[in-house]
Motif scaffolding. Structure first.
Motif, PDB file in Angstrom:
ATOM      1  N   TRP A  41      63.579   9.267  78.030  1.00  0.00           N
ATOM      2  CA  TRP A  41      64.478  10.105  77.238  1.00  0.00           C
ATOM      3  C   TRP A  41      65.927   9.640  77.342  1.00  0.00           C
ATOM      4  CZ3 TRP A  41      61.570  11.618  81.386  1.00  0.00           C
ATOM      5  CH2 TRP A  41      62.229  12.011  82.550  1.00  0.00           C
ATOM      6  N   GLU A  42      66.274   8.948  78.422  1.00  0.00           N
ATOM      7  CA  GLU A  42      67.625   8.394  78.521  1.00  0.00           C
ATOM      8  C   GLU A  42      67.775   7.169  77.617  1.00  0.00           C
ATOM      9  OE1 GLU A  42      68.412   7.714  82.636  1.00  0.00           O
ATOM     10  OE2 GLU A  42      68.635   9.854  83.101  1.00  0.00           O
ATOM     11  N   ILE A  44      66.188   6.865  74.733  1.00  0.00           N
ATOM     12  CA  ILE A  44      66.326   7.456  73.399  1.00  0.00           C
ATOM     13  C   ILE A  44      67.744   7.985  73.200  1.00  0.00           C
ATOM     14  CG2 ILE A  44      65.462   9.221  71.820  1.00  0.00           C
ATOM     15  CD1 ILE A  44      63.438   7.018  72.430  1.00  0.00           C
ATOM     16  N   ARG A  45      68.259   8.668  74.202  1.00  0.00           N
ATOM     17  CA  ARG A  45      69.616   9.235  74.109  1.00  0.00           C
ATOM     18  C   ARG A  45      70.664   8.140  73.939  1.00  0.00           C
ATOM     19  NH1 ARG A  45      71.426  11.057  79.693  1.00  0.00           N
ATOM     20  NH2 ARG A  45      71.766   8.796  79.772  1.00  0.00           N
ATOM     21  N   LYS A  48      71.473   6.079  70.572  1.00  0.00           N
ATOM     22  CA  LYS A  48      72.242   6.650  69.459  1.00  0.00           C
ATOM     23  C   LYS A  48      73.543   5.895  69.219  1.00  0.00           C
ATOM     24  CE  LYS A  48      70.737  11.408  70.421  1.00  0.00           C
ATOM     25  NZ  LYS A  48      71.221  12.750  70.857  1.00  0.00           N
ATOM     26  N   ARG A 251      66.231  17.682  73.913  1.00  0.00           N
ATOM     27  CA  ARG A 251      66.559  17.206  72.565  1.00  0.00           C
ATOM     28  C   ARG A 251      66.356  15.695  72.399  1.00  0.00           C
ATOM     29  NH1 ARG A 251      71.245  18.185  75.248  1.00  0.00           N
ATOM     30  NH2 ARG A 251      72.840  16.550  75.304  1.00  0.00           N
ATOM     31  N   ASP A 252      66.386  14.939  73.495  1.00  0.00           N
ATOM     32  CA  ASP A 252      66.188  13.491  73.400  1.00  0.00           C
ATOM     33  C   ASP A 252      64.819  13.059  73.912  1.00  0.00           C
ATOM     34  OD1 ASP A 252      68.799  12.817  72.371  1.00  0.00           O
ATOM     35  OD2 ASP A 252      69.600  13.271  74.360  1.00  0.00           O
ATOM     36  N   ASP A 253      63.941  14.023  74.139  1.00  0.00           N
ATOM     37  CA  ASP A 253      62.614  13.708  74.678  1.00  0.00           C
ATOM     38  C   ASP A 253      61.579  13.756  73.559  1.00  0.00           C
ATOM     39  OD1 ASP A 253      60.249  13.415  76.016  1.00  0.00           O
ATOM     40  OD2 ASP A 253      60.717  14.851  77.597  1.00  0.00           O
ATOM     41  N   ASN A 254      61.050  12.588  73.201  1.00  0.00           N
ATOM     42  CA  ASN A 254      60.055  12.514  72.133  1.00  0.00           C
ATOM     43  C   ASN A 254      58.751  13.219  72.479  1.00  0.00           C
ATOM     44  OD1 ASN A 254      61.779  10.963  70.622  1.00  0.00           O
ATOM     45  ND2 ASN A 254      60.914   9.023  71.286  1.00  0.00           N
TER      46      ASN A 254
END
Length: 324
Positions: A41-42, A44-45, A48, A251-254
């Motif tokens: 998730w980091e 993905i974050r 951005k 919010r950033d965890d698929n």
């Protein structure tokens, strides 16, 4: 484990922030200095805000692509499919093409550093369901690092290890060909016959299989139940979860889907679809007693998304076209 087999450096790639949070409460040492952790998730974050570098991606592809890095994105249903992947068929990708390239680029850089820091002697993974699984496999293969990829055999609760994330396992195929050439040991034949007898008398269930039902798919009990405080708490948990999914820690965890979307999909949309299908097709279904009288081709399809399609058999991902 680290002490019992004298491992020097241990690293974990973790993909589900909610599960990791719960795991950490029981085993707080997971985030001690004893282990290196890479959190999806980091990635993905942080993707951005990075500037896409196509030349860098091209360089990575030449070094580890086997043959294309895009396959790593296709392998991850949480990236390549839509936000509703967990409870409905959703083929519209949740990310734009440009954002997917950013995720790929950030994942490559972070996993490469992860490998450089640990210098692993071997990799252990379970099937291949995330972009991290696939990229780790590519880096391991490029660096000649052995990989043990665990997979369920679907025979009782047995697992086996493949040497890649692909199917079939080279070792398994080699053993199969040896059995064809030299025959099968009598004890193995007896074990197989015993298992078949058990299946015929009972079932072939193994851990993870959902029990079958005579109801149409998605049917639920529509009988009204009295309102109570447990329902109020469930509603509150639903709203809190949805807030975390949209604006908070998830919010950033698929791996986290919309709580409200999942609830509506399971409790309203799927039961409604099941009733409509039953009403519309009840007189068109072919019954088992009619099969001996018909000429037909049986082409079973996978549920989607499915690792068999997204990783093992990418050319057949469009199952309708495959059937045609």
């Amino acid at each position: 484990m680290k002490k019992s087999i004298s491992l020097e450096k241990i690293g974990f790639y973790v993909a589900d922030s909610k599960f990791f949070k719960e795991f950490k409460q029981e085993y707080p040492e997971i985030e001690s200095n004893s282990y290196l952790i890479l959190k999806e998730w980091e990635i993905i974050r942080d993707s951005k805000d990075i500037k896409r570098d196509l030349s860098l991606l091209e360089q990575y592809e030449k070094e580890i692509g086997q043959p294309y890095l895009w396959n790593a994105l296709v392998a991850d249903r949480r990236i390549y499919f839509g936000k509703k992947y967990a409870y409905d068929q959703d083929y519209k990708p949740r990310f734009s093409h440009e954002r997917m390239l950013s995720i790929l680029q950030e994942g490559l850089k972070r996993i490469e550093v992860f490998f450089d820091e640990i210098q692993p002697s071997f990799i252990v993974s379970f099937q291949c369901n995330t972009i991290g699984d696939y990229l780790s496999y590519l880096f391991a293969r490029a660096r000649n690092i052995p990989i043990l990829n665990l997979r369920p055999t679907r025979i009782r609760n047995y697992f086996y290890c493949g040497e890649t994330v692909m199917e079939p396992s080279d070792h398994l195929q080699e053993m199969y060909e040896q059995f064809l050439k030299y025959g099968i040991d009598t004890s193995l034949k007896d074990e197989a016959a015993k298992y078949l007898q058990q299946v015929q008398k009972a079932h072939a269930m193994y851990e993870g299989v959902v029990l079958s039902s005579n109801k149409p798919p998605g049917m639920v009990n529509s009988k009204k139940k009295p309102f109570n405080l447990l329902k109020l708490k469930s509603l509150l948990d639903l709203l809190i979860g949805e807030y975390k999914f949209r604006f908070g820690e998830y919010r950033d965890d698929n791996h986290i889907s919309s709580y409200i979307g999942h609830f509506v999909g399971q409790r309203i949309i799927r039961p409604w679809r099941a009733r409509m299908m039953e009403r519309r097709f009840r007189n068109l279904y072919v019954r088992s007693k009619d099969l001996p009288l018909l000429n037909y081709a049986f082409f079973p399809l996978h549920t989607e998304p499915e690792v068999t399609l997204s990783v093992y058999s990418k050319p057949y991902r469009n199952q309708i076209e495959a059937a045609r």
